[in-house]
Design a protein around this motif. Structure first.
Motif, short mmCIF file in Angstrom:
data_model
loop_
_atom_site.label_atom_id
_atom_site.label_comp_id
_atom_site.label_asym_id
_atom_site.label_seq_id
_atom_site.Cartn_x
_atom_site.Cartn_y
_atom_site.Cartn_z
N GLY A 54 0.77 -1.23 0.10
CA GLY A 54 -0.11 0.02 -0.14
C GLY A 54 0.91 1.32 -0.24
N GLN A 55 0.19 2.60 -0.18
CA GLN A 55 1.10 3.68 -0.11
C GLN A 55 1.50 3.86 1.05
N GLN B 143 -7.19 16.58 1.16
CA GLN B 143 -7.43 15.91 -0.14
C GLN B 143 -7.92 17.01 -0.98
N PHE C 3 0.71 16.22 -6.33
CA PHE C 3 1.16 14.98 -5.63
C PHE C 3 2.54 14.99 -5.11
N PHE D 177 3.34 7.17 -5.17
CA PHE D 177 2.47 8.47 -5.11
C PHE D 177 1.46 8.67 -3.71
N GLY D 178 1.58 9.73 -3.31
CA GLY D 178 0.49 10.29 -2.23
C GLY D 178 -0.73 10.39 -3.22
N GLU D 179 -1.92 10.29 -2.49
CA GLU D 179 -3.35 10.73 -3.22
C GLU D 179 -3.48 11.96 -3.71
#
Lengths: 110, 113
Positions: free
Chosen positions: A1-2, A9, A88, A100-102
């Motif tokens: 996972g990230q 956001q 990002f 990458f982040g969201e």
């Protein structure tokens, strides 16, 4: 996972206001990259930070890498409508792979 | 997007159909990557290739295969498309030697019904 978490956001600002997005990791990062993606477009590389405590500036954009290399931030001074897009952060891992982040989606009201 | 081209730009598939997404670069770089981007999310690495003839799995490889037959081209194949594969697919190359920045193609928007 990230492995990199990005906040907020979403961010809505009035033109001229400042904007900051944060990227956090529970582990020490070797380096951090920042990308910008305009609506409907593709990610475009902005900068890479490598050193602990590093600060880099690109015109109105200021990028920081934390002393412990576990967090990073992107600050935009006096936003303009051209700053609209999603920002990002991305951690580089082995093989030059990026995680990458969201992303933080920035909208600017004129 | 001079440097990295992707075809097609848009595609609609029915569940179970197969297709190949093409990526080509004219920048003579070794490393190439395939990512998918779902709405409101970051990019997730599907597969990557460090050099001609080598490929490795990324974060989300299931349901995909890749081929790197030469330095210039890196293709992504969906053998039996599923609605969960509806996404925007980006090909990228690593262009920097000091800073390992990646340069992205324009993307392929795929819908699986």
């Amino acid at each position: 996972g990230q492995q990199v978490m990005q906040i907020p956001q979403y961010q809505h600002v009035q033109e001229g206001e400042d904007f900051t997005t944060y990227c956090n990791s529970s582990t020490t990062l070797s380096n951090i990259q920042w990308y910008k993606q305009r609506p409907g477009g593709h990610p475009v590389f902005l900068i890479q930070l490598v050193k602990s405590g590093e600060v880099k500036k690109q015109k109105r954009l200021t990028f920081q890498f934390g002393e412990a290399k576990k967090n990073s931030s992107l600050h935009i001074t006096a936003t303009q409508t051209t700053d609209v897009g999603t920002y990002f952060c991305a951690e580089e891992t082995s093989g030059s792979r990026l995680t990458f982040g969201e992303g933080t989606q920035l909208t600017v009201n004129p | 997007n001079a440097g990295v081209t992707q075809t097609p730009k848009f595609q609609v598939l029915k569940t179970g159909q197969s297709m190949t997404l093409q990526c080509a670069q004219d920048m003579n770089h070794n490393s190439m990557y395939w990512y998918r981007q779902d709405p409101g999310m970051g990019l997730r690495l599907i597969y990557y290739s460090a050099s001609e003839g080598t490929t490795d799995k990324g974060e989300v490889p299931n349901g995909y295969n890749v081929s790197r037959l030469n330095k210039r081209e890196f293709s992504l194949r969906l053998e039996s498309a599923a609605p969960s594969q509806t996404s925007v697919y980006f090909c990228a190359i690593k262009t920097g030697e000091v800073f390992h920045e990646q340069y992205f193609g324009p993307g392929t928007r795929l819908t699986v019904t």
